[in-house]
Scaffold this motif. Sequence first.
Motif, mmCIF file in Angstrom:
data_model
loop_
_atom_site.group_PDB
_atom_site.id
_atom_site.type_symbol
_atom_site.label_atom_id
_atom_site.label_comp_id
_atom_site.label_asym_id
_atom_site.label_seq_id
_atom_site.Cartn_x
_atom_site.Cartn_y
_atom_site.Cartn_z
ATOM 1 N N ASP A 203 53.446 2.556 -15.382
ATOM 2 C CA ASP A 203 52.076 3.095 -15.522
ATOM 3 C C ASP A 203 51.590 2.936 -16.962
ATOM 4 N N GLY A 204 50.344 2.485 -17.091
ATOM 5 C CA GLY A 204 49.754 2.401 -18.427
ATOM 6 C C GLY A 204 50.162 1.170 -19.207
ATOM 7 N N SER A 205 50.918 0.275 -18.568
ATOM 8 C CA SER A 205 51.334 -0.943 -19.287
ATOM 9 C C SER A 205 50.263 -2.027 -19.152
ATOM 10 N N PHE A 206 50.262 -2.935 -20.125
ATOM 11 C CA PHE A 206 49.327 -4.074 -20.074
ATOM 12 C C PHE A 206 49.909 -5.220 -20.888
ATOM 13 N N MET A 207 49.350 -6.432 -20.652
ATOM 14 C CA MET A 207 49.780 -7.606 -21.399
ATOM 15 C C MET A 207 48.831 -7.787 -22.575
ATOM 16 N N SER A 208 49.377 -7.951 -23.789
ATOM 17 C CA SER A 208 48.499 -8.242 -24.933
ATOM 18 C C SER A 208 48.536 -9.731 -25.257
ATOM 19 N N ARG A 209 49.630 -10.404 -24.827
ATOM 20 C CA ARG A 209 49.719 -11.873 -24.959
ATOM 21 C C ARG A 209 50.521 -12.390 -23.770
ATOM 22 N N ILE A 210 50.622 -13.687 -23.641
ATOM 23 C CA ILE A 210 51.296 -14.254 -22.480
ATOM 24 C C ILE A 210 52.781 -13.884 -22.467
ATOM 25 N N ASN A 211 53.331 -13.556 -23.647
ATOM 26 C CA ASN A 211 54.772 -13.211 -23.721
ATOM 27 C C ASN A 211 54.977 -11.785 -24.218
ATOM 28 N N THR A 212 53.933 -10.953 -24.173
ATOM 29 C CA THR A 212 54.013 -9.626 -24.790
ATOM 30 C C THR A 212 53.483 -8.540 -23.873
ATOM 31 N N LEU A 213 54.372 -7.605 -23.519
ATOM 32 C CA LEU A 213 54.029 -6.462 -22.664
ATOM 33 C C LEU A 213 53.944 -5.223 -23.549
ATOM 34 N N VAL A 214 52.922 -4.398 -23.328
ATOM 35 C CA VAL A 214 52.777 -3.144 -24.079
ATOM 36 C C VAL A 214 52.923 -1.989 -23.104
ATOM 37 N N VAL A 215 53.815 -1.028 -23.450
ATOM 38 C CA VAL A 215 54.023 0.118 -22.564
ATOM 39 C C VAL A 215 53.840 1.412 -23.353
ATOM 40 N N PRO A 216 53.461 2.519 -22.681
ATOM 41 C CA PRO A 216 53.391 3.816 -23.376
ATOM 42 C C PRO A 216 54.784 4.178 -23.927
ATOM 43 N N GLY A 217 54.824 4.792 -25.114
ATOM 44 C CA GLY A 217 56.111 5.104 -25.755
ATOM 45 C C GLY A 217 57.063 5.869 -24.845
ATOM 46 N N GLY A 218 56.519 6.748 -24.021
ATOM 47 C CA GLY A 218 57.369 7.556 -23.135
ATOM 48 C C GLY A 218 58.036 6.733 -22.058
ATOM 49 N N LYS A 219 57.592 5.471 -21.875
ATOM 50 C CA LYS A 219 58.174 4.604 -20.841
ATOM 51 C C LYS A 219 59.152 3.594 -21.440
ATOM 52 N N MET A 220 59.511 3.761 -22.731
ATOM 53 C CA MET A 220 60.361 2.751 -23.385
ATOM 54 C C MET A 220 61.717 2.632 -22.698
ATOM 55 N N GLY A 221 62.346 3.779 -22.389
ATOM 56 C CA GLY A 221 63.663 3.735 -21.749
ATOM 57 C C GLY A 221 63.581 3.098 -20.375
ATOM 58 N N PHE A 222 62.542 3.461 -19.617
ATOM 59 C CA PHE A 222 62.355 2.913 -18.260
ATOM 60 C C PHE A 222 62.110 1.410 -18.343
ATOM 61 N N ALA A 223 61.247 1.004 -19.280
ATOM 62 C CA ALA A 223 60.958 -0.435 -19.452
ATOM 63 C C ALA A 223 62.220 -1.187 -19.829
ATOM 64 N N MET A 224 63.007 -0.603 -20.732
ATOM 65 C CA MET A 224 64.247 -1.272 -21.162
ATOM 66 C C MET A 224 65.178 -1.454 -19.957
ATOM 67 N N GLU A 225 65.257 -0.419 -19.122
ATOM 68 C CA GLU A 225 66.145 -0.499 -17.953
ATOM 69 C C GLU A 225 65.656 -1.578 -16.982
ATOM 70 N N LEU A 226 64.321 -1.614 -16.728
ATOM 71 C CA LEU A 226 63.763 -2.609 -15.800
ATOM 72 C C LEU A 226 63.958 -4.029 -16.326
ATOM 73 N N ILE A 227 63.846 -4.190 -17.657
ATOM 74 C CA ILE A 227 63.894 -5.537 -18.250
ATOM 75 C C ILE A 227 65.329 -6.004 -18.454
#
Length: 298
Positions: free
Chosen positions: A250-274
């Motif tokens: 939730d709240g994530s977006f692409m700022s470039r073709i190789n760059t994903l931006v996520v809310p700070g509170g989702k850093m652990g979740f994003a790291m796990e998914l990636i």
Amino acid sequence: MSAKHPIIAVTGSSGAGTSTTTKALRHIFRNLDLSAASIEGDSYHRFTRPEMEVEIRKAQEQGKHISYFGKEANDFALLEETFKSYHETGQGKFRRYLHTFDQAVPYNQMPGTFTPWQDLPDDTDLLYYEGLHGGVVTDENDVAKYVDLLIGLVPIVNLEWIQKIIRDTSDRGHSREAVMSSIIRSMDDYFNYITPQFSRTHINFQRVPTVDTSNPISAKDIPTADESFVVIRFRGMKDVNFPFLLRMIDGSFMSRINTLVVPGGKMGFAMELIVTPLIEKLMEKKQLHLTGSLPLGL
Ligand SMILES: Nc1ncnc2c1ncn2[C@@H]1O[C@H](COP(=O)(O)OP(=O)(O)O)[C@@H](O)[C@H]1O
Ligand SMILES: O=C(COP(=O)(O)O)[C@H](O)[C@H](O)COP(=O)(O)O
């Protein structure tokens, strides 16, 4: 790059958050039922804390700088040898650098000292490194070439300094002035040894605060996860499933073709998914290398 004995490294400056990130990665290893041999970059320092204070004074008398970021204070040859040994045999040695009394008392030692060298455990699935130099390359040594997955922890520098100042003063017994002079003393080495690594990483996680960090020296607390975003840059990776990540976070977006931006509170979740599928791929390559076939279901 070893199919048989993969190496994963999380590299970042002092205060960047590599120790904090290690908790998230250990969670992934447990979920995948993997046994990881661990080494910490600080254990490749050449000096204990008291010895380093002498070296700093000697350097100052000669009008020079020495810092924990550079080759004068770190044995890059031994670090490269450790990575090479694990890459080839799955074996190696490790020790710990004890930063705090909580870490030192169980070893009946003082903070700022090293534990004795020990053998890494046998039959591990991978080697995990966290520290300052997981992707370091110099004229004499190339640690990065042995790393299968190199992750950078690179908060914007004002945030990194706030994290270091608050941690070093509250957990390690350093004065604010001592931490500030350590930051200033480290600048040459920071640009010569630390920042070049982040152009070699597969993924960088860059926490960016959404609150004022203009004067890091005056900060009284560390911006929380919810007071930040995380810029996640991918390099040289073709099959990143961005639509899946954008749907899941939730709240994530692409700022470039190789760059994903996520809310700070989702850093652990994003790291796990990636990171989880990337580690699974490393384990599949290891399995293929060892047996010539993949386990059923893959
Ligand atoms: N994502 C984060 N959000 C909030 N605080 C963090 C985050 N990552 C690290 N910190 C804090 O910053 C300080 C330094 O983190 P640490 O993991 O010890 O850095 P390193 O091991 O890279 O020197 C610690 O006080 C830690 O709690
Ligand atoms: O640069 C670092 C790396 O540690 P980290 O990445 O954990 O900040 C530390 O300042 C030195 O290891 C000295 O530590 P100490 O000040 O405890 O002697």
